[in-house]
Design an enzyme around this catalytic site. Structure first.
Site, PDB file in Angstrom:
ATOM      1  N   ASN A  60      72.702  92.763  58.869  1.00 21.03           N
ATOM      2  CA  ASN A  60      73.213  93.962  58.180  1.00 21.03           C
ATOM      3  C   ASN A  60      74.347  94.669  58.936  1.00 21.03           C
ATOM      4  OD1 ASN A  60      70.023  94.920  56.658  1.00 21.03           O
ATOM      5  ND2 ASN A  60      71.734  93.778  55.782  1.00 21.03           N
ATOM      6  N   ASP A 112      64.998  95.363  48.383  1.00 17.98           N
ATOM      7  CA  ASP A 112      66.369  94.990  48.030  1.00 17.98           C
ATOM      8  C   ASP A 112      66.829  95.705  46.757  1.00 17.98           C
ATOM      9  OD1 ASP A 112      68.743  93.682  48.376  1.00 17.98           O
ATOM     10  OD2 ASP A 112      68.054  91.762  47.584  1.00 17.98           O
TER      11      ASP A 112
HETATM   12  C1  FPP Z   1      68.729  96.450  50.742  1.00 16.88           C
HETATM   13  O1  FPP Z   1      69.468  96.887  49.604  1.00 16.88           O
HETATM   14  C2  FPP Z   1      68.326  97.599  51.517  1.00 16.88           C
HETATM   15  C3  FPP Z   1      68.688  97.827  52.818  1.00 16.88           C
HETATM   16  C4  FPP Z   1      69.523  96.936  53.617  1.00 16.88           C
HETATM   17  C5  FPP Z   1      68.260  99.050  53.486  1.00 16.88           C
HETATM   18  C6  FPP Z   1      66.807  99.362  53.274  1.00 16.88           C
HETATM   19  C7  FPP Z   1      66.607 100.758  53.582  1.00 16.88           C
HETATM   20  C8  FPP Z   1      65.867 101.599  52.854  1.00 16.88           C
HETATM   21  C9  FPP Z   1      65.071 101.213  51.678  1.00 16.88           C
HETATM   22  C10 FPP Z   1      65.833 102.983  53.281  1.00 16.88           C
HETATM   23  C11 FPP Z   1      64.477 103.387  53.746  1.00 16.88           C
HETATM   24  C12 FPP Z   1      64.062 102.808  55.006  1.00 16.88           C
HETATM   25  C13 FPP Z   1      63.515 103.502  56.014  1.00 16.88           C
HETATM   26  C14 FPP Z   1      62.786 102.806  57.088  1.00 16.88           C
HETATM   27  C15 FPP Z   1      63.605 104.974  56.095  1.00 16.88           C
HETATM   28  P1  FPP Z   1      70.987  96.480  49.516  1.00 16.88           P
HETATM   29  O2  FPP Z   1      71.815  97.565  50.107  1.00 16.88           O
HETATM   30  O3  FPP Z   1      71.173  95.130  50.118  1.00 16.88           O
HETATM   31  O4  FPP Z   1      71.185  96.438  47.957  1.00 16.88           O
HETATM   32  P2  FPP Z   1      72.127  95.426  47.176  1.00 16.88           P
HETATM   33  O5  FPP Z   1      71.568  94.052  47.414  1.00 16.88           O
HETATM   34  O6  FPP Z   1      71.981  95.872  45.762  1.00 16.88           O
HETATM   35  O7  FPP Z   1      73.520  95.591  47.712  1.00 16.88           O
END
Ligand code: FPP
Length: 265
Positions: A90, A42
Site C-alpha cells: 500500500n 476492500d
Molecule cells: C482497501 O480499500 C482499504 C484499505 C487499503 C484501507 C483499509 C482501512 C480501513 C478500512 C480504515 C479502518 C482501519 C483501521 C484499522 C482504523 P481500497 O482503498 O483498496 O479500495 P478500492 O479497491 O476500491 O480502491
C-alpha cells in the site's frame, strides 16, 4: 424496525454489542461458528468515487464499518478477528492517501481505545510495525499494553503487513537461533513456525471474508489460512453491515470442511 436491525444500519448510528439472543443472530448456528475470522476490507476507494467523493472519504466510512463488525464479533464471541488495514504494497499509493491512512489509524486509536478496553478486547498489531511513523508505533504499543490482560476477542490489526514478509521474518528468526546453537534444524516444526509468526497464540484462520468483488488473498495470512474457507461479497467495505457479517457466518456453518480427509468435521 427489523430491516433496520438486519441490514439498514447507517454508518452514523451507534451500534452496541448485539446480545446473544438478538434478532441479528436468529439464523446463527452457535456450535458451527468460525473461531478465527480474517477480513480483507476492500472497496473503500470504489465506494467513495462511486458517490463522487474523494477516496479518503471511503476510508473514513470504513472505520465506522470496522467498529460495527468488531462489536458483532464480540457478540458472536469469536476467538479472533484479524483485519487487513495496510499492506506492505500500500506504500505505492499517492503520498496524501498514505498520510491520510496513517492519521486515520492514529485517530481511531485515540477515539476507540477506551471503549475497546471496556469491551474486553485484546488488540494486537501484526506486520512490520517498525516501518510505521514513530508516533503511531508508540500509540500501538500503548494500546497493546493497556489491553494485554483482557480476555475477550483477539483483535489483530495488520498494518504494513505482508504474508510473505511475515514468513520471511519468522524464518530469519529461526535461522538466527540455529546459527546461535539454540535450536536444531529438526526442531523447526510447524508449531515452531507458528510461534515465530506475528499471529503467535492465535488459532488458525477458519474463514477469510473479502468485500468488494475481487477474489484473491493479496498476501494476507498465507500460512494461517492454509485450511480457511473463503467468503467473497460484492458489497464495498463501507456498506458492509453486521447482517452481511452474520450472513458470512451462516454460509460458513453450511460448509463441509474436510481438512484433506473424508469426513465432515
Ligand atoms: C482497501 O480499500 C482499504 C484499505 C487499503 C484501507 C483499509 C482501512 C480501513 C478500512 C480504515 C479502518 C482501519 C483501521 C484499522 C482504523 P481500497 O482503498 O483498496 O479500495 P478500492 O479497491 O476500491 O480502491
Amino acid at each position: 424496525m427489523l430491516k433496520k436491525i438486519l441490514g439498514g444500519l447507517g454508518s452514523s448510528e451507534k451500534f452496541e454489542i448485539p446480545a446473544h439472543d438478538s434478532l441479528l443472530f436468529k439464523d446463527i448456528k452457535w456450535d458451527r461458528l468460525p473461531r478465527h475470522v480474517a477480513v480483507i476490507m476492500d472497496g473503500n476507494g470504489r465506494w467513495a468515487t462511486g458517490k463522487g467523493l474523494l477516496r479518503t472519504a471511503g476510508h473514513t466510512a470504513g472505520v465506522k464499518t470496522l467498529k460495527n463488525i468488531l462489536k458483532t464479533a464480540i457478540g458472536l464471541k469469536l476467538d479472533a478477528l484479524t483485519v487487513y488495514a495496510f499492506s506492505t504494497e500500500n506504500w505505492k499509493r499517492p503520498r496524501p492517501e498514505v498520510d491520510f491512512l496513517m492519521q486515520l489509524f492514529s485517530d481511531y486509536l485515540k477515539k476507540e481505545l477506551q471503549e475497546m478496553h471496556e469491551d474486553n478486547v485484546q488488540i494486537h498489531f501484526i506486520g512490520r510495525i517498525d516501518g510505521l511513523p514513530a508516533s503511531l508505533q508508540k500509540q500501538m504499543r500503548e494500546a497493546e499494553t493497556l489491553m494485554q490482560h483482557n480476555t475477550g476477542v483477539k483483535f489483530n490489526v495488520a498494518a504494513n503487513y505482508g504474508g510473505q514478509d511475515e514468513i520471511l521474518r519468522a524464518v530469519q528468526s529461526l535461522a538466527a537461533k540455529v546459527a546461535a546453537g539454540e535450536l536444531r534444524p529438526e526442531e523447526i516444526t510447524e508449531q515452531a513456525i507458528d510461534d515465530a509468526l506475528d499471529t503467535r497464540g492465535n488459532l488458525p484462520v477458519d474463514l477469510v471474508i473479502r468485500t468488494s468483488g475481487d477474489e484473491r488473498l493479496s498476501n494476507f495470512l498465507l500460512w494461517q489460512s492454509a485450511y480457511a474457507e473463503f467468503y467473497f461479497t460484492k458489497v464495498n467495505w463501507p456498506d458492509f453491515t453486521p447482517a452481511d457479517f452474520v450472513a458470512a457466518m451462516v454460509d460458513f456453518a453450511g460448509r463441509n470442511r474436510r481438512f484433506g480427509g473424508l469426513k465432515n468435521q
